[in-house]
Design an enzyme around this catalytic site. Structure first.
Site, PDB file in Angstrom:
ATOM      1  N   ASP A 164       0.765  -1.245   0.000  1.00  0.00           N
ATOM      2  CA  ASP A 164       0.000   0.000   0.000  1.00  0.00           C
ATOM      3  C   ASP A 164       0.803   1.307   0.000  1.00  0.00           C
ATOM      4  OD1 ASP A 164      -1.775  -2.066   0.446  1.00  0.00           O
ATOM      5  OD2 ASP A 164      -2.636  -1.237   2.262  1.00  0.00           O
ATOM      6  N   GLU A 224       2.806  -9.080  11.566  1.00  0.00           N
ATOM      7  CA  GLU A 224       2.523  -8.706  10.183  1.00  0.00           C
ATOM      8  C   GLU A 224       3.832  -8.358   9.467  1.00  0.00           C
ATOM      9  OE1 GLU A 224      -0.037  -5.321   9.922  1.00  0.00           O
ATOM     10  OE2 GLU A 224      -0.485  -5.646   7.806  1.00  0.00           O
TER      11      GLU A 224
HETATM   12  C1  DGY Z   1      -5.531  -2.133   4.619  1.00  0.00           C
HETATM   13  O1  DGY Z   1      -6.657  -1.977   5.061  1.00  0.00           O
HETATM   14  O2  DGY Z   1      -4.530  -1.631   5.114  1.00  0.00           O
HETATM   15  C2  DGY Z   1      -5.352  -3.018   3.472  1.00  0.00           C
HETATM   16  O3  DGY Z   1      -4.020  -3.164   3.138  1.00  0.00           O
HETATM   17  C3  DGY Z   1      -6.149  -2.540   2.297  1.00  0.00           C
HETATM   18  O4  DGY Z   1      -6.227  -3.596   1.443  1.00  0.00           O
END
Ligand code: DGY
Length: 418
Positions: free
Chosen positions: A164, A390
């Site tokens: 992201d 994560e």
């Molecule tokens: C989040 O919500 O951070 C996800 O990566 C979006 O897909």
């Protein structure tokens, strides 16, 4: 910690995150089914001997496929208000409710792996046979509706890349509109420190792109034209190329005609190679709106290794990754640590991800760099014994972001304990 203890802990994470036929990436932070997470999660279930869960993970995801072939990046199987942006913001009109974007097609490669490894051959044939037309339709849609000027795969939102807030997207994202709706109710920062997540400014642009695509009616045949963000992404392209190649070989073994996926693989690989920046010695995203290559050295380019690329290109990337070890003991950071955009704790701007290490180690093995693959595997093992986070701080291995994270556990089972 013994391997048996690590295995039990990994299975416990998947079990806790398992729902009705699918597995959430992390409780609280990601409470629905995420597209690319489903691939490694299915492999983790298979490694745990739960073939029923493994196949149903993929079956559930593909049951939410759109008529165009697009497989959505989130499937909202339940209704809740613990995640933003939820179904009301997306308003795609689909049942089950989904987002209107896709993610890298890792589940295709996972399906081919499950088919090859499932000891119950009748089940393998019937499950893979059921998925085959859907997986092929997904990859055909990517080629038809998401091929950019270099022949590489185009992402129309940073969320589609799965990485992201990578610095790869800084320039193209800055050129997109900010959301007009002021109501951005971040839920992610309730469970994870804001310093480890995308910034509020980035979120306003993420939502600005959603608004534009929503206003254009979620026409998945023309999103690169409708979106203010349209970037050829090396990692997305590499994962699509490998998916098509894996689908062709799995399909051939299952008695299907492999020619179409083989053709798609060839096209995607050619597109990937066109994103090679020889001066930099790295694969780079191409911003189709601005008409130029964008961003510093990141994991988006490194993941090209997963597709199977020329040895001399692997060697150039490897020597750069090696040079990072002089300043950072833990591999592989997701952004060049010497770049000003590097941030060791902020999501995709530097932290180590188990998924990236797995993709890269597999590429090392395919390139014959088995020692390096083994090294990366043992490095990654040292991360997960601290917990299935994560992502991890590459300076000190601290687990950050979400905890009890499914793909970190799943890839421990599939890769680190295999
Ligand atoms: C989040 O919500 O951070 C996800 O990566 C979006 O897909």
């Amino acid at each position: 910690m013994t391997d048996d203890e690590l295995r039990d802990r990994a299975v416990a994470v998947l079990t806790t995150n398992h729902r009705d036929g699918y597995t959430v990436p992390a409780i609280g932070l990601y409470p629905y089914q995420w597209c690319w997470d489903s691939g490694p999660i299915a492999l983790g279930w298979a490694a745990a001997g739960r073939w029923d869960h493994a196949w149903s993970e993929l079956r559930r995801l593909l049951s939410a496929q759109w008529p165009s072939g697009m497989v959505p990046h989130i499937v909202f199987w339940t209704v809740g208000d613990s995640y933003f942006p939820g179904p009301a913001v997306w308003a795609t009109g689909r049942e089950p409710a989904t987002t209107g974007l896709t993610q890298p097609p890792l589940p295709v490669s996972a399906a081919a792996r499950l088919f090859a490894a499932d000891p119950d051959r009748d089940r393998a044939q019937s499950e893979f046979g059921g998925l085959w037309p859907k997986l092929l339709a997904w990859l055909s849609w990517i080629e038809r509706a998401r091929t950019g000027p270099h022949g590489a795969g185009v992402v129309v939102h940073p969320w589609e890349s799965g990485m992201d807030n990578s610095p790869s997207w800084d320039e193209p994202l800055a050129a997109t509109p900010s959301a007009t709706d002021e109501h951005i109710e971040r839920r992610d920062v309730a469970s994870v420190a804001a310093a480890e997540r995308p910034s509020q400014k980035e979120y306003r642009h993420y939502l600005g792109i959603v608004e534009a695509l929503r206003a254009a009616g979620w026409d998945t045949e023309r999103q690169p034209a409708d979106s203010p963000f349209a970037v050829e992404d090396p990692a997305f392209t590499a994962i699509a190329a490998r998916a098509a190649a894996d689908l062709a070989s799995g399909g051939e073994a299952a008695g299907f005609d492999p020619r179409e996926p083989a053709r798609l693989a060839e096209g995607a690989l050619a597109g990937l190679e066109a994103l090679w920046d020889d001066a930099l010695g790295w694969y780079r995203p191409y911003d189709t709106r601005a008409g130029r290559f964008a961003g510093p050295v990141t994991s988006s380019g490194l993941v090209a290794i997963w597709a199977g690329i020329r040895d001399e290109r692997v060697a150039r990337m490897v020597s750069r990754v090696d040079s990072w070890r002089r300043t950072l003991p833990c591999s592989v950071p997701t952004t060049d640590p010497a770049d000003p955009s590097f941030d060791p704790i902020r999501y995709w701007r530097g932290p180590v991800w188990v998924l990236v290490n797995w993709l890269v180690a597999d590429g090392f093995n395919r390139a014959g760099l088995t020692d390096r693959a083994a090294q990366l595997r043992s490095d990654t093992h040292a991360f997960v014994t601290q917990g299935f986070s994560e992502y991890y701080d590459p300076r000190n291995r601290a687990g950050i972001g979400g905890h009890g994270f499914s793909w970190s556990a799943a890839l421990t089972l599939d890769w680190l304990l295999a």
